[in-house]
Enzyme design. Structure first.
Site, PDB file in Angstrom:
ATOM      1  N   HIS A 126      55.072  -0.911 -85.022  1.00 55.56           N
ATOM      2  CA  HIS A 126      55.025  -0.390 -86.392  1.00 55.56           C
ATOM      3  C   HIS A 126      56.419  -0.018 -86.890  1.00 55.56           C
ATOM      4  O   HIS A 126      56.567   0.718 -87.855  1.00 55.56           O
ATOM      5  CB  HIS A 126      54.073   0.806 -86.486  1.00 55.56           C
ATOM      6  CG  HIS A 126      52.628   0.398 -86.422  1.00 55.56           C
ATOM      7  ND1 HIS A 126      51.585   1.295 -86.418  1.00 55.56           N
ATOM      8  CD2 HIS A 126      52.044  -0.826 -86.379  1.00 55.56           C
ATOM      9  CE1 HIS A 126      50.424   0.637 -86.362  1.00 55.56           C
ATOM     10  NE2 HIS A 126      50.692  -0.648 -86.333  1.00 55.56           N
ATOM     11  N   CYS A 167      71.399  -0.781-100.833  1.00 61.29           N
ATOM     12  CA  CYS A 167      71.843  -1.946-100.070  1.00 61.29           C
ATOM     13  C   CYS A 167      73.274  -2.320-100.448  1.00 61.29           C
ATOM     14  O   CYS A 167      73.596  -2.440-101.638  1.00 61.29           O
ATOM     15  CB  CYS A 167      70.907  -3.126-100.332  1.00 61.29           C
ATOM     16  SG  CYS A 167      71.416  -4.661 -99.535  1.00 61.29           S
TER      17      CYS A 167
END
Length: 275
Positions: A126, A167
């Site tokens: 996960h 980013c």
């Protein structure tokens, strides 16, 4: 538990499909003070303004409310940082030290406690709380900047933190490198194919602290069964794995705590190593 001892003995003598694999979930970390997800004191109830997890824990919600989701993620980060591995984590490390490369751990937990305790052969299906990736699909997975610390639930992001969470390639928000409810398992983040390959080669799969509410853990158990491995369902109550194996021959159901069961398993493995 003669049946379990016999299985451990049998798997230890095989040359193929001879792995001892452990699949863990949120129940294993509850002794460390980390709430499970859906219990009455579950983390989704306490931290998300009473959103349903299937609404809040989604990529869709993140795209609409990135700061709120990051605030919550950093609240969880603080919770994880304050937690320490418990006896179950430590027993698994000791079992790995005995079995070495025949041991594998597949975990649904993102809290890093298995790594903190010293487990090395680990697949985090996960994702994890240490890493981030671009929400716009830029390829690189990077570590969460050290300057970004855990927060209280009502503590806002600073301007500097917002800047660090963008980013560097395209300017979009970075996101936690975890699996959300509206996403699919893949190899890059979730080790989908690696974990299924491990399951295929597992002579025995021990399931601890997880109810099987998501589809890759169930697929892992199905794969082990398909290729002749034994499932050992260790839980304090019946769950979706119990339903999967109820009509199967190669199964063992143990209704003990994870720590109690792991101590017993470790002792059996130690005895076999000595013979």
């Amino acid at each position: 538990m003669q049946q379990l001892e016999d299985i451990i003995q049998y798997v230890s003598t095989k040359n193929k499909r001879n792995l001892f694999t452990f699949l863990t979930g949120a129940g294993l970390s509850s002794e460390s003070g980390i709430p499970t997800y859906r219990g009455v004191d579950g983390i989704w109830v306490k931290g998300t303004q009473f959103h349903k997890p299937e609404e809040f824990g989604t990529f869709k919600y993140f795209k609409e409310h990135p700061e709120e989701v990051w605030q919550y993620s950093l609240f969880r980060k603080k919770m994880f940082q304050n937690a320490k591995p418990n006896e179950s984590h430590n027993e698994l490390v000791e079992i790995e030290n005995i079995l070495k490369d025949r041991f594998h751990l597949i975990t649904q937990n993102i809290d890093n406690l298995h790594r903190q305790s010293g487990t090395k052969r680990i697949f985090e299906i996960h994702g994890n709380n240490r890493e981030i990736k671009c929400s716009n699909g830029c390829k690189e997975i990077v570590n969460l900047p050290e300057e970004i610390k855990g927060k209280e639930i009502d503590e806002d992001l600073t301007e500097k933190e917002i800047e660090l969470l963008k980013c560097q390639s395209c300017g979009s928000w970075m996101r936690p490198n975890i699996l959300w409810f509206d996403e699919y398992y893949d190899e890059r983040t979730n080790k989908k194919f690696s974990s299924l390959k491990i399951a295929k080669n597992s002579g025995v799969l021990f399931i601890l602290g997880t109810s099987g509410a998501t589809n890759l853990p169930i697929a892992i158990a199905e794969t082990t069964l398909k290729y002749g491995g034994t499932i050992v369902d260790i839980n304090i109550e019946d769950n979706q794995f119990t339903a999967l194996i109820k009509d199967k021959k190669n199964k063992i159901i143990i209704r003990k705590t994870s720590t109690e069961a792991l101590k017993m398993i470790k002792e059996m493995i130690e005895n076999i190593q000595l013979t």
